[in-house]
Design an enzyme around this catalytic site. Sequence first.
Site, PDB file in Angstrom:
ATOM      1  N   SER A   1       0.842  -1.197   0.000  1.00  0.00           N
ATOM      2  CA  SER A   1       0.000   0.000   0.000  1.00  0.00           C
ATOM      3  C   SER A   1       0.874   1.243   0.000  1.00  0.00           C
ATOM      4  CB  SER A   1      -0.891   0.010   1.256  1.00  0.00           C
ATOM      5  OG  SER A   1      -1.514   1.267   1.435  1.00  0.00           O
TER       6      SER A   1
ATOM      7  N   TYR B   1      -2.078  -0.553  10.479  1.00  0.00           N
ATOM      8  CA  TYR B   1      -2.211  -1.078   9.111  1.00  0.00           C
ATOM      9  C   TYR B   1      -1.056  -0.572   8.251  1.00  0.00           C
ATOM     10  CZ  TYR B   1      -4.066  -1.436   4.328  1.00  0.00           C
ATOM     11  OH  TYR B   1      -4.241  -1.704   2.983  1.00  0.00           O
TER      12      TYR B   1
ATOM     13  N   LYS C   1       2.058  -2.703   6.266  1.00  0.00           N
ATOM     14  CA  LYS C   1       2.357  -2.603   4.840  1.00  0.00           C
ATOM     15  C   LYS C   1       3.813  -2.214   4.605  1.00  0.00           C
ATOM     16  CE  LYS C   1      -1.680  -3.789   3.319  1.00  0.00           C
ATOM     17  NZ  LYS C   1      -1.871  -5.009   2.501  1.00  0.00           N
TER      18      LYS C   1
END
Length: 270
Positions: free
Chosen positions: A161, A174, A178
Amino acid sequence: MNCNILRKVTLSTRMMSTVSKRLEGKVAIVTASTAGIGYAIAEGLAENGAKVVISSRKEKNVEEALQQLKSKDLEVSGCVCHVAKEGDRTKLLEEALKQYGQLDILVNNAGISPAFGPLLKTTSEQWDKIFTTNVKAGFQMTQEAMPHLNKTKGSVLFNSSITGYVPFPMIGAYSISKTALLGLIKALATECGPTGVRVNGIAPGIIETNLSEMLTTTDSISQTILSNTPLGRFGKPSEVAGLAVFLSSDEASYITGETIMVTGGVHSRL
């Protein structure tokens, strides 16, 4: 028909045929592939000639996705798989080998973001869940798939991401997971390269999916994001799928250890 026009039509037809069959003879597994980016990648791989095994944590989702893909005459199979469960990962690999007898492409797409808020408010349970699914499970899936992957033209893809490069507020854990994938991709590429298996990553920007709904539908957030996006819009899952198809194909045979951005021009690195 004019000869020049006929030649152009014939050439166009040949080019379309070549593009649509560039993955012919290959077998792919795509995790978390019944919706969003995962579904688009599975569809793109199958449209380009690959036989694809899809998966989801819910049987209903698998059945519905299979119905949609088969209605387009695509060669697909599927099963329930929670990537954090060893037994489910084993079943997914067995499904590919049972149905198609080989494995050439693995796409580790599964990812979750159950924590929304300040990073320091992230609970231990949320942290463990995020890293188990987003990092550990993809590593384990790759580890377990390696003995079966094509040893001359095998391809592994991870869905990272833009947040791996530029952490987003409110989804800090999160974002960090990534970032971890960027290192994992480099390390695996170095180790797997001598075997002939390539390992790459895709780093989408804000793509219109259920996972990003909080960002794309909240006006105050979405307007800020769009104002910093040169193309002035959010991406579509199919725009990520095209890159996945390329990286999985022989056209990318000298690309490994890379993570390629799909961000609409958002600046994230030199």
